[in-house]
Each structure stands twice: as structure tokens, then as C-alpha cells.
Design a protein around this motif. Structure first.
Motif, PDB file in Angstrom:
ATOM      1  N   THR A 267      -1.561 -22.590   3.668  1.00 11.97           N
ATOM      2  CA  THR A 267      -1.765 -21.953   2.368  1.00 11.97           C
ATOM      3  C   THR A 267      -0.538 -21.119   2.006  1.00 11.97           C
ATOM      4  OG1 THR A 267      -3.153 -20.480   1.039  1.00 11.97           O
ATOM      5  CG2 THR A 267      -2.952 -19.960   3.379  1.00 11.97           C
ATOM      6  N   THR A 268      -0.263 -21.033   0.719  1.00 13.51           N
ATOM      7  CA  THR A 268       0.808 -20.157   0.243  1.00 13.51           C
ATOM      8  C   THR A 268       0.245 -18.821  -0.236  1.00 13.51           C
ATOM      9  OG1 THR A 268       0.647 -21.088  -1.988  1.00 13.51           O
ATOM     10  CG2 THR A 268       2.250 -22.105  -0.483  1.00 13.51           C
ATOM     11  N   ASP A 269      -1.067 -18.652  -0.197  1.00 14.97           N
ATOM     12  CA  ASP A 269      -1.713 -17.438  -0.687  1.00 14.97           C
ATOM     13  C   ASP A 269      -2.733 -16.929   0.325  1.00 14.97           C
ATOM     14  OD1 ASP A 269      -2.378 -15.371  -2.391  1.00 14.97           O
ATOM     15  OD2 ASP A 269      -3.806 -16.568  -3.548  1.00 14.97           O
ATOM     16  N   PRO A 270      -2.274 -16.406   1.477  1.00 16.35           N
ATOM     17  CA  PRO A 270      -3.221 -15.915   2.484  1.00 16.35           C
ATOM     18  C   PRO A 270      -4.021 -14.733   1.945  1.00 16.35           C
ATOM     19  CG  PRO A 270      -0.963 -15.313   3.065  1.00 16.35           C
ATOM     20  CD  PRO A 270      -0.880 -16.193   1.866  1.00 16.35           C
ATOM     21  N   ASN A 271      -5.336 -14.738   2.226  1.00 14.05           N
ATOM     22  CA  ASN A 271      -6.205 -13.675   1.735  1.00 14.05           C
ATOM     23  C   ASN A 271      -6.590 -12.672   2.817  1.00 14.05           C
ATOM     24  OD1 ASN A 271      -7.893 -15.269   3.170  1.00 14.05           O
ATOM     25  ND2 ASN A 271      -9.149 -15.931   1.453  1.00 14.05           N
ATOM     26  N   SER A 272      -6.012 -12.802   4.006  1.00 16.57           N
ATOM     27  CA  SER A 272      -6.242 -11.845   5.084  1.00 16.57           C
ATOM     28  C   SER A 272      -4.994 -11.837   5.966  1.00 16.57           C
ATOM     29  CB  SER A 272      -7.487 -12.225   5.892  1.00 16.57           C
ATOM     30  OG  SER A 272      -7.330 -13.497   6.453  1.00 16.57           O
ATOM     31  N   LEU A 273      -5.009 -11.043   7.017  1.00 21.77           N
ATOM     32  CA  LEU A 273      -3.829 -10.976   7.879  1.00 21.77           C
ATOM     33  C   LEU A 273      -3.419 -12.340   8.402  1.00 21.77           C
ATOM     34  CD1 LEU A 273      -4.390  -7.682   9.893  1.00 21.77           C
ATOM     35  CD2 LEU A 273      -2.728  -8.123   8.080  1.00 21.77           C
ATOM     36  N   LEU A 274      -4.391 -13.194   8.717  1.00 18.74           N
ATOM     37  CA  LEU A 274      -4.113 -14.571   9.122  1.00 18.74           C
ATOM     38  C   LEU A 274      -5.081 -15.486   8.403  1.00 18.74           C
ATOM     39  CD1 LEU A 274      -2.671 -16.715  10.834  1.00 18.74           C
ATOM     40  CD2 LEU A 274      -4.338 -16.255  12.642  1.00 18.74           C
ATOM     41  N   SER A 275      -4.556 -16.347   7.559  1.00 16.98           N
ATOM     42  CA  SER A 275      -5.382 -17.316   6.836  1.00 16.98           C
ATOM     43  C   SER A 275      -4.955 -18.714   7.246  1.00 16.98           C
ATOM     44  CB  SER A 275      -5.205 -17.175   5.320  1.00 16.98           C
ATOM     45  OG  SER A 275      -5.760 -15.981   4.859  1.00 16.98           O
ATOM     46  N   CYS A 276      -5.892 -19.478   7.793  1.00 14.80           N
ATOM     47  CA  CYS A 276      -5.631 -20.859   8.190  1.00 14.80           C
ATOM     48  C   CYS A 276      -6.460 -21.764   7.295  1.00 14.80           C
ATOM     49  CB  CYS A 276      -6.011 -21.087   9.653  1.00 14.80           C
ATOM     50  SG  CYS A 276      -5.107 -20.047  10.801  1.00 14.80           S
ATOM     51  N   HIS A 277      -5.798 -22.674   6.620  1.00  9.71           N
ATOM     52  CA  HIS A 277      -6.485 -23.590   5.713  1.00  9.71           C
ATOM     53  C   HIS A 277      -6.175 -25.019   6.132  1.00  9.71           C
ATOM     54  CE1 HIS A 277      -6.935 -20.594   2.151  1.00  9.71           C
ATOM     55  NE2 HIS A 277      -6.726 -19.927   3.257  1.00  9.71           N
ATOM     56  N   GLY A 278      -7.135 -25.908   5.978  1.00 14.10           N
ATOM     57  CA  GLY A 278      -6.934 -27.314   6.285  1.00 14.10           C
ATOM     58  C   GLY A 278      -7.800 -28.173   5.391  1.00 14.10           C
ATOM     59  N   ALA A 279      -7.294 -29.346   5.032  1.00 10.39           N
ATOM     60  CA  ALA A 279      -8.020 -30.234   4.121  1.00 10.39           C
ATOM     61  C   ALA A 279      -9.348 -30.700   4.708  1.00 10.39           C
ATOM     62  CB  ALA A 279      -7.154 -31.433   3.762  1.00 10.39           C
ATOM     63  N   THR A 280      -9.438 -30.812   6.022  1.00  7.81           N
ATOM     64  CA  THR A 280     -10.683 -31.263   6.659  1.00  7.81           C
ATOM     65  C   THR A 280     -11.324 -30.127   7.452  1.00  7.81           C
ATOM     66  OG1 THR A 280      -9.459 -32.078   8.574  1.00  7.81           O
ATOM     67  CG2 THR A 280      -9.906 -33.652   6.793  1.00  7.81           C
ATOM     68  N   GLY A 281     -11.008 -28.884   7.084  1.00  6.98           N
ATOM     69  CA  GLY A 281     -11.550 -27.711   7.769  1.00  6.98           C
ATOM     70  C   GLY A 281     -10.443 -27.004   8.530  1.00  6.98           C
ATOM     71  N   ALA A 282     -10.466 -25.696   8.488  1.00  9.91           N
ATOM     72  CA  ALA A 282      -9.459 -24.916   9.202  1.00  9.91           C
ATOM     73  C   ALA A 282      -9.837 -24.868  10.679  1.00  9.91           C
ATOM     74  CB  ALA A 282      -9.377 -23.513   8.628  1.00  9.91           C
ATOM     75  N   VAL A 283      -8.971 -25.336  11.519  1.00 14.12           N
ATOM     76  CA  VAL A 283      -9.214 -25.367  12.955  1.00 14.12           C
ATOM     77  C   VAL A 283      -8.143 -24.528  13.640  1.00 14.12           C
ATOM     78  CG1 VAL A 283      -9.309 -26.814  15.013  1.00 14.12           C
ATOM     79  CG2 VAL A 283     -10.260 -27.651  12.852  1.00 14.12           C
ATOM     80  N   VAL A 284      -8.565 -23.624  14.491  1.00 14.47           N
ATOM     81  CA  VAL A 284      -7.653 -22.836  15.294  1.00 14.47           C
ATOM     82  C   VAL A 284      -7.954 -23.157  16.749  1.00 14.47           C
ATOM     83  CG1 VAL A 284      -6.913 -20.514  15.929  1.00 14.47           C
ATOM     84  CG2 VAL A 284      -7.580 -21.000  13.562  1.00 14.47           C
ATOM     85  N   ASP A 285      -6.975 -23.626  17.474  1.00 18.72           N
ATOM     86  CA  ASP A 285      -7.158 -23.929  18.897  1.00 18.72           C
ATOM     87  C   ASP A 285      -6.766 -22.726  19.741  1.00 18.72           C
ATOM     88  OD1 ASP A 285      -7.983 -26.528  18.547  1.00 18.72           O
ATOM     89  OD2 ASP A 285      -6.012 -27.401  18.858  1.00 18.72           O
ATOM     90  N   ILE A 286      -7.615 -22.387  20.689  1.00 17.72           N
ATOM     91  CA  ILE A 286      -7.304 -21.379  21.700  1.00 17.72           C
ATOM     92  C   ILE A 286      -7.427 -22.110  23.028  1.00 17.72           C
ATOM     93  CG2 ILE A 286      -7.959 -19.185  22.729  1.00 17.72           C
ATOM     94  CD1 ILE A 286      -9.223 -18.444  20.009  1.00 17.72           C
ATOM     95  N   ASN A 287      -6.312 -22.319  23.691  1.00 19.05           N
ATOM     96  CA  ASN A 287      -6.288 -23.168  24.877  1.00 19.05           C
ATOM     97  C   ASN A 287      -5.763 -22.437  26.103  1.00 19.05           C
ATOM     98  OD1 ASN A 287      -6.990 -25.789  23.613  1.00 19.05           O
ATOM     99  ND2 ASN A 287      -5.139 -25.370  22.455  1.00 19.05           N
ATOM    100  N   ARG A 288      -6.299 -22.794  27.234  1.00 21.21           N
ATOM    101  CA  ARG A 288      -5.802 -22.307  28.522  1.00 21.21           C
ATOM    102  C   ARG A 288      -4.907 -23.393  29.101  1.00 21.21           C
ATOM    103  NH1 ARG A 288      -8.470 -19.031  33.050  1.00 21.21           N
ATOM    104  NH2 ARG A 288      -7.370 -19.697  34.918  1.00 21.21           N
ATOM    105  N   GLU A 289      -3.709 -23.029  29.506  1.00 20.03           N
ATOM    106  CA  GLU A 289      -2.769 -23.980  30.098  1.00 20.03           C
ATOM    107  C   GLU A 289      -2.987 -24.006  31.608  1.00 20.03           C
ATOM    108  OE1 GLU A 289      -0.542 -26.053  28.643  1.00 20.03           O
ATOM    109  OE2 GLU A 289      -1.308 -25.440  26.690  1.00 20.03           O
ATOM    110  N   ASP A 290      -4.015 -24.732  32.033  1.00 20.35           N
ATOM    111  CA  ASP A 290      -4.384 -24.747  33.441  1.00 20.35           C
ATOM    112  C   ASP A 290      -5.203 -26.005  33.693  1.00 20.35           C
ATOM    113  OD1 ASP A 290      -5.279 -24.230  36.014  1.00 20.35           O
ATOM    114  OD2 ASP A 290      -6.093 -22.267  35.554  1.00 20.35           O
TER     115      ASP A 290
END
Length: 186
Positions: free
Chosen positions: A69-92
Motif C-alpha cells: 500500500t502507498t497509504d498505510p493507516n497504522s504503524l505497519l500496514s500490510c495489504h494483499g490482493a488475496t488477503g494480507a499475510v504476515v509470516d512469522i517463522n522460526r529458522e530451525d
């Protein structure tokens, strides 16, 4: 802490300036812009598209970050055409029961002494030893009753069993408290 020295400085006579780093097929854009108005919110970007673009990482001068997005509405705004997905992964590759896979933590400065303190968090935790196509996980919800560090309030196990006040529920819903354990009101 310390003095910051500019190693290189680029200035534009317009409201937009960007640096392009490219090879024979791809380009990376790093830029900054404002709309020139008195209340303009400046924006910086880095990405594979020229200018402020939803496919870039956009950082506004007010600290808001937009991904998708070019217009974030909070400190971190994640937008996606098929849903905003944020991955939190453990490297192990050896996750076992009890290992924290990822967490979202909620905190603020303690008003009594200014130290940063967590009031609540949600953890993704290994609910068994991980193997090929076998990744048992549970969600833990930790809250703070204002007298101690956050403690486990509710868990959703890999089996789907839910525990409130109990860490290892062995039935679909298990509630444990020292006083009233279940109250239904209307």
C-alpha cells in the motif's frame, strides 16, 4: 549516539528524488518524495518499481510503513490482493514441544519507572516434535493481571482442545479457576 556523517548526498530540484541500481534486467529503486504542500507527508520507498508504488516498501515521514500500500493507516500496514499475510517463522529444523515458533507481543513503557514492559502476547508454540509433514503447533494467549509478568490464560492445542486456566486440556473445552469455573449469563 555519535555523529552521523553523510557519505553521499543527492538533492533534487523537484519534489521527488530516487536512485536506481540496475543490472541488465532488474532495477532497484530507492527514493523520497513529498507533494510540496504545507501539510505534506513525505514518503520514502525501496522496491522494484519506480516511485511510490504499492509493490514497494513505503515509509512515510510520520513513521508509518506500508507493504502492498502507498497509504498505510497504522504503524505497519500490510495489504494483499488475496488477503494480507504476515509470516512469522522460526529458522530451525529441530522444533520440539515447547519451542516458541513465533510471537506477537503487546507492551508499553511502565509509568512507574519508564522501563518497557509486556502486558500480553500471543505465541505459536511447538506442540510436539516436528518431522516431515508433521508440524504440531498450538496457540498460547498470555495476559497480565497487573501484578506479575504475563502468564498463560488460554491455549488452543494441536488437537483443537481449548484450555482456559489450564495448559494441557484433554477434552474439547477445559476451564480451571480457583472460584467460579463457568458462568453463563443473559
Amino acid at each position: 549516539s555519535g555523529t552521523v556523517t553523510n557519505c553521499a548526498s543527492f538533492t533534487s530540484t523537484t519534489d521527488t528524488c530516487q536512485i536506481v541500481i540496475s543490472d541488465d534486467g532488474d532495477a532497484l529503486y530507492l527514493g523520497v518524495s513529498d507533494d510540496g504542500g504545507a501539510s505534506a507527508v513525505g514518503v520514502g520507498w525501496i522496491g522494484f518499481n519506480s516511485g511510490e508504488n504499492a509493490n514497494n516498501l513505503n515509509i512515510q515521514s510520520d513513521g508509518k510503513v506500508g507493504i502492498g500500500t502507498t497509504d498505510p493507516n497504522s504503524l505497519l500496514s500490510c495489504h494483499g490482493a488475496t488477503g494480507a499475510v504476515v509470516d512469522i517463522n522460526r529458522e530451525d529444523t529441530s522444533v520440539v514441544i515447547g519451542d516458541v515458533i513465533g510471537a506477537i507481543q503487546f507492551g508499553a513503557d511502565d509509568p512507574s519507572d519508564g522501563t518497557f514492559t509486556y502486558g500480553a502476547f500471543i505465541k505459536g508454540v511447538g506442540d510436539g516434535t516436528w518431522g516431515s509433514s508433521d508440524t504440531p503447533g498450538r496457540l498460547e494467549f498470555h495476559t497480565n493481571d497487573s501484578t506479575t509478568a504475563p502468564s498463560l490464560a488460554m491455549v488452543i492445542k494441536a488437537t483443537g482442545n481449548v484450555g482456559i486456566g489450564v495448559a494441557d486440556p484433554d477434552v474439547p473445552l477445559e476451564i480451571l479457576d480457583t472460584s467460579t469455573q463457568l458462568k453463563l449469563s443473559y
